[in-house]
Scaffold this motif. Structure first.
Motif, short mmCIF file in Angstrom:
data_model
loop_
_atom_site.label_atom_id
_atom_site.label_comp_id
_atom_site.label_asym_id
_atom_site.label_seq_id
_atom_site.Cartn_x
_atom_site.Cartn_y
_atom_site.Cartn_z
N PRO A 50 34.76 76.08 93.14
CA PRO A 50 35.49 76.81 92.09
C PRO A 50 34.93 76.62 90.70
O PRO A 50 35.01 77.51 89.86
N ASP A 51 34.32 75.48 90.41
CA ASP A 51 33.82 75.23 89.06
C ASP A 51 32.31 75.41 88.95
O ASP A 51 31.71 75.04 87.94
N PHE A 52 31.67 76.01 89.94
CA PHE A 52 30.22 76.18 89.93
C PHE A 52 29.76 77.00 88.73
O PHE A 52 28.80 76.64 88.06
N GLU A 53 30.43 78.11 88.45
CA GLU A 53 30.01 78.97 87.34
C GLU A 53 30.14 78.24 86.01
O GLU A 53 29.30 78.39 85.13
N ALA A 54 31.18 77.43 85.84
CA ALA A 54 31.33 76.66 84.61
C ALA A 54 30.21 75.64 84.48
O ALA A 54 29.66 75.43 83.38
N GLN A 55 29.84 75.01 85.58
CA GLN A 55 28.73 74.05 85.57
C GLN A 55 27.42 74.74 85.21
O GLN A 55 26.61 74.21 84.44
N MET A 56 27.18 75.92 85.77
CA MET A 56 25.95 76.66 85.48
C MET A 56 25.92 77.10 84.02
O MET A 56 24.86 77.09 83.38
N ALA A 57 27.04 77.51 83.47
CA ALA A 57 27.09 77.92 82.06
C ALA A 57 26.74 76.74 81.16
O ALA A 57 25.98 76.89 80.19
N ALA A 58 27.27 75.56 81.48
CA ALA A 58 26.96 74.36 80.70
C ALA A 58 25.47 74.02 80.82
O ALA A 58 24.83 73.67 79.82
N ALA A 59 24.91 74.14 82.02
CA ALA A 59 23.48 73.83 82.23
C ALA A 59 22.61 74.82 81.45
O ALA A 59 21.62 74.42 80.82
N ARG A 60 22.96 76.10 81.46
CA ARG A 60 22.19 77.10 80.72
C ARG A 60 22.23 76.82 79.22
O ARG A 60 21.23 76.98 78.51
N GLU A 61 23.38 76.40 78.72
CA GLU A 61 23.52 76.08 77.30
C GLU A 61 22.61 74.91 76.92
O GLU A 61 21.89 74.96 75.92
N VAL A 62 22.61 73.86 77.74
CA VAL A 62 21.77 72.70 77.47
C VAL A 62 20.29 73.09 77.54
O VAL A 62 19.49 72.70 76.69
N MET A 63 19.92 73.87 78.54
CA MET A 63 18.53 74.29 78.68
C MET A 63 18.08 75.13 77.49
O MET A 63 16.94 75.02 77.04
N ALA A 64 18.97 75.97 76.97
CA ALA A 64 18.62 76.80 75.82
C ALA A 64 18.43 75.93 74.57
O ALA A 64 17.50 76.15 73.80
N ARG A 65 19.30 74.93 74.39
CA ARG A 65 19.19 74.06 73.22
C ARG A 65 18.00 73.12 73.29
O ARG A 65 17.43 72.76 72.28
N ARG A 66 17.62 72.72 74.49
CA ARG A 66 16.56 71.72 74.67
C ARG A 66 15.30 72.32 75.30
O ARG A 66 14.57 71.67 76.03
N LYS A 67 15.04 73.59 74.99
CA LYS A 67 13.93 74.32 75.61
C LYS A 67 12.59 73.62 75.39
O LYS A 67 11.81 73.43 76.32
N ARG A 68 12.32 73.19 74.14
CA ARG A 68 11.03 72.54 73.85
C ARG A 68 10.89 71.22 74.60
O ARG A 68 9.85 70.92 75.16
N ALA A 69 11.95 70.42 74.61
CA ALA A 69 11.90 69.13 75.31
C ALA A 69 11.68 69.33 76.80
O ALA A 69 10.87 68.63 77.43
N LEU A 70 12.35 70.30 77.39
CA LEU A 70 12.18 70.57 78.82
C LEU A 70 10.77 71.07 79.12
O LEU A 70 10.18 70.74 80.16
N ARG A 71 10.20 71.88 78.20
CA ARG A 71 8.84 72.38 78.39
C ARG A 71 7.85 71.21 78.39
O ARG A 71 6.94 71.15 79.19
N GLU A 72 8.07 70.25 77.48
CA GLU A 72 7.18 69.07 77.42
C GLU A 72 7.33 68.22 78.67
O GLU A 72 6.33 67.71 79.19
N LEU A 73 8.54 68.05 79.13
CA LEU A 73 8.76 67.26 80.35
C LEU A 73 8.12 67.90 81.59
O LEU A 73 7.74 67.21 82.52
N ALA A 74 8.02 69.23 81.58
CA ALA A 74 7.47 69.94 82.72
C ALA A 74 5.95 69.79 82.83
O ALA A 74 5.37 70.07 83.87
N LYS A 75 5.30 69.33 81.76
CA LYS A 75 3.84 69.19 81.78
C LYS A 75 3.39 68.04 82.64
O LYS A 75 4.01 67.10 82.89
#
Length: 75
Positions: A50-75
């Motif tokens: 039931p709370d999957f969509e809320a969890q995904m919305a929170a994850a998308r928000e964090v990914m959008a805010r931390r895009k540069r950090a995630l890109r560096e970690l992916a290297k």
């Protein structure tokens, strides 16, 4: 559990009727949502969390805010 299901035409779409034994195994009822996942062996059906969509919305928000950090970690 192995049971054949027939694909039925429903308007412009198609669907299958899930027997009550399968619904009981999924702990689901008419009107509930199911989650479908593609796997190497086929598809997997499970009761939607039931709370999957809320969890995904929170994850998308964090990914959008931390895009540069995630890109560096992916290297």
């Amino acid at each position: 559990m192995n049971m054949p299901l027939k694909i039925t035409k429903i308007g412009n779409s198609a669907g299958v009727i899930l027997p009550k034994e399968l619904l009981a195994h999924l702990q689901a009822a008419a009107g509930d949502s199911l989650s479908v996942v593609l796997t190497p062996r086929g598809i997997e059906l499970s009761a939607a969390e039931p709370d999957f969509e809320a969890q995904m919305a929170a994850a998308r928000e964090v990914m959008a805010r931390r895009k540069r950090a995630l890109r560096e970690l992916a290297k």
